[in-house]
Design an enzyme around this catalytic site. Structure first.
Site, PDB file in Angstrom:
ATOM      1  N   GLU A  24       3.250  -2.086   7.168  1.00  0.00           N
ATOM      2  CA  GLU A  24       2.041  -1.760   6.400  1.00  0.00           C
ATOM      3  C   GLU A  24       1.171  -3.012   6.258  1.00  0.00           C
ATOM      4  OE1 GLU A  24       4.761   1.651   4.264  1.00  0.00           O
ATOM      5  OE2 GLU A  24       3.747   0.224   2.971  1.00  0.00           O
ATOM      6  N   HIS A  40       7.068  -2.955   2.882  1.00  0.00           N
ATOM      7  CA  HIS A  40       7.263  -2.251   4.157  1.00  0.00           C
ATOM      8  C   HIS A  40       6.476  -3.005   5.219  1.00  0.00           C
ATOM      9  CE1 HIS A  40       8.168   1.467   1.546  1.00  0.00           C
ATOM     10  NE2 HIS A  40       9.298   0.921   1.954  1.00  0.00           N
ATOM     11  N   GLU A  93      -1.868   2.813  -2.278  1.00  0.00           N
ATOM     12  CA  GLU A  93      -1.690   3.255  -0.887  1.00  0.00           C
ATOM     13  C   GLU A  93      -3.002   3.213  -0.118  1.00  0.00           C
ATOM     14  OE1 GLU A  93       2.470   4.240  -1.024  1.00  0.00           O
ATOM     15  OE2 GLU A  93       1.029   3.982   0.596  1.00  0.00           O
ATOM     16  N   HIS A 139       0.858  -0.943  -0.554  1.00  0.00           N
ATOM     17  CA  HIS A 139       1.467  -0.275   0.603  1.00  0.00           C
ATOM     18  C   HIS A 139       0.417   0.355   1.519  1.00  0.00           C
ATOM     19  CE1 HIS A 139       5.841  -0.058  -0.584  1.00  0.00           C
ATOM     20  NE2 HIS A 139       5.310  -0.445  -1.708  1.00  0.00           N
TER      21      HIS A 139
HETATM   22  C1  GEM Z   1       6.152   4.958  -0.921  1.00  0.00           C
HETATM   23  S1  GEM Z   1       6.217   5.187  -2.609  1.00  0.00           S
HETATM   24  C2  GEM Z   1       6.832   6.769  -2.672  1.00  0.00           C
HETATM   25  C3  GEM Z   1       6.283   7.388  -3.845  1.00  0.00           C
HETATM   26  N1  GEM Z   1       6.530   8.781  -3.788  1.00  0.00           N
HETATM   27  C4  GEM Z   1       6.093   9.554  -4.770  1.00  0.00           C
HETATM   28  N2  GEM Z   1       6.202  10.848  -4.618  1.00  0.00           N
HETATM   29  N3  GEM Z   1       5.558   8.964  -5.836  1.00  0.00           N
HETATM   30  C5  GEM Z   1       7.570   4.770  -0.392  1.00  0.00           C
HETATM   31  O1  GEM Z   1       8.164   3.728  -0.646  1.00  0.00           O
HETATM   32  O2  GEM Z   1       8.066   5.710   0.256  1.00  0.00           O
HETATM   33  C6  GEM Z   1       5.319   3.783  -0.704  1.00  0.00           C
HETATM   34  C7  GEM Z   1       5.019   3.578   0.741  1.00  0.00           C
HETATM   35  O3  GEM Z   1       5.959   3.460   1.545  1.00  0.00           O
HETATM   36  O4  GEM Z   1       3.859   3.564   1.095  1.00  0.00           O
HETATM   37 ZN    ZN Z   2       5.243   1.362   1.966  1.00  0.00          ZN
END
Ligand code: GEM
Ligand code: ZN
Length: 383
Positions: free
Chosen positions: A177, A174, A343, A267
């Site tokens: 980020e 992304h 994250e 991310h």
């Molecule tokens: C997230 S990862 C999403 C994970 N969701 C759950 N409930 N495990 C994405 O791709 O939306 C990573 C991000 O964008 O930070």
């Molecule tokens: Zn992301």
């Protein structure tokens, strides 16, 4: 009497720049809007320069479409970042009024940059690759191409000899980020060390496969979420195509060629003011072994640094109900390996706050270094 025409200007026609100017007739009350990703409705990332600031005066900037952004709830508790030199960034007073986001700077210099998070430029990326090859002992194992032809470098630290575990870290699927490539700079900086016992333990058992930036087109264009074809790469891992998501096709091909024993997808998160790791608990092939490895990862990293915690994060997926289009879930299932999404916050890590910078490039770098210690603690248990 002639009144000097205001020299006040707003610009964003540079690497990762993103802003549309609506009205700057009053230099102290700039009305702006964030531009959506190309071929996608996603938007949240902003990055622009203001010149002709009136020193000593309070300049207000109003992002008029903030309430329509991809994660509009994320503006609550968020503070924008500013910099006078594009190197040292700091948080500034910010208010989300339910429709617009407003932030202000009492100018001490005639120009400043503003952004959603501390940007990581393509120029710094090129420097990082050079550093990785010349000082961190990595090799350029393969180079993929983005939609617009930018290089996607796959670096390897280690010789690839039989028996080495393969630990993969990819970053910035992304593009908005930017903390993700700061994290990778921290990883590559630590790989330059020679008297590092934990690092030596890690490298005795594993080779590192590193992709510092998965989405150079999106990053360059100031996107939040998608590549140049408007594709969310972290939803492309079941149906990646050369036309729409060549960035994912490239990495999947390399994973097939070399194998995967541990995968980390780095991310940033817009809403949650904490550092955390999401796992693969919803995968059909999820096992107690993988659950235990996830627990070991989280437990070690939480003791390694105050900049990680396990209380806050995404809701756990129900067994068998994971979204398999995500990199973490797709790779974890395909290679039956420890696989995590890491994250970092666009806000601050509220368990260990820094009001001046919030979460930052420097803290992202340190987390990258700390994760290598956690990898060292796991390397002999991965299979
Ligand atoms: C997230 S990862 C999403 C994970 N969701 C759950 N409930 N495990 C994405 O791709 O939306 C990573 C991000 O964008 O930070
Ligand atoms: Zn992301």
């Amino acid at each position: 009497m002639t009144v000097a025409k205001s020299s006040f200007q707003i610009s964003a026609d540079f690497d990762s720049g993103n802003i549309d100017v609506l009205d700057i007739s009053d230099p102290l009350q700039a009305s702006l809007a964030i531009r959506p990703d190309t071929r996608s409705p996603h938007f949240q990332w902003f990055h622009f320069k203001a010149s002709g600031l009136h020193v000593g005066q309070e300049h207000w900037f109003r992002l008029t479409n903030a309430s329509k952004s991809s994660y509009s709830r994320a503006w609550t508790g968020y503070q924008a970042v500013a910099s006078y030199d594009h190197v040292n960034w700091f948080r500034i007073p910010t208010i989300f009024e339910g429709d617009a986001l407003r932030f202000n700077l009492e100018a001490t210099q005639t120009h400043a940059w503003f952004a959603y998070f501390e940007p990581y430029s393509r120029g710094r990326h090129d420097w990082l690759i050079e550093q990785a090859l010349s000082k961190a002992g990595t090799e350029l194992l393969a180079t993929g191409k983005s939609v617009e032809g930018r290089d996607i470098q796959l670096l390897r630290k280690g010789s690839g000899v039989e028996g080495q575990r393969k630990i993969w870290i990819i970053a910035q699927q992304h593009p908005g980020e930017h903390m993700a490539e700061w994290f990778m700079e921290g990883v590559l900086e630590r790989l330059q060390r020679h008297d590092d016992a934990e690092l030596n333990t890690l490298l005795a058992g594993a080779d590192l496969y590193l992709v510092p930036n998965m989405n150079p087109d999106g990053a360059f264009h100031g996107h939040l979420r998608t590549n140049a074809m408007g594709q969310d790469l972290n939803r492309a891992w079941q149906n990646a195509s050369q036309e729409l998501s060549p960035e994912v096709v490239f990495v999947q091909q390399q994973m097939q060629k070399y194998g995967v024993d541990l995968f980390l997808d780095v991310h940033g998160d817009e809403e949650i003011p904490h550092v955390f790791a999401a796992g693969c608990e919803g995968n059909p092939g999820y096992t107690p072994r993988l659950e235990q490895l996830e627990e070991q990862f989280r437990s070690h990293l939480k003791h390694q640094t105050r900049d990680f915690q396990t209380t806050h994060g995404y809701p756990r997926s129900q067994p068998g109900h994971a979204n398999m289009t995500l990199a973490c879930n797709s790779v974890g299932e395909q290679y039956d390996c420890l696989s995590l999404t890491l994250e970092m916050p666009f806000k601050d890590h509220d368990d260990n706050p820094n009001p001046y910078t919030g979460w930052s490039g420097k803290r992202s770098m340190q987390l990258g270094k700390d994760v290598l210690s956690t990898f060292a603690s796991l390397v002999n248990n991965l299979r």
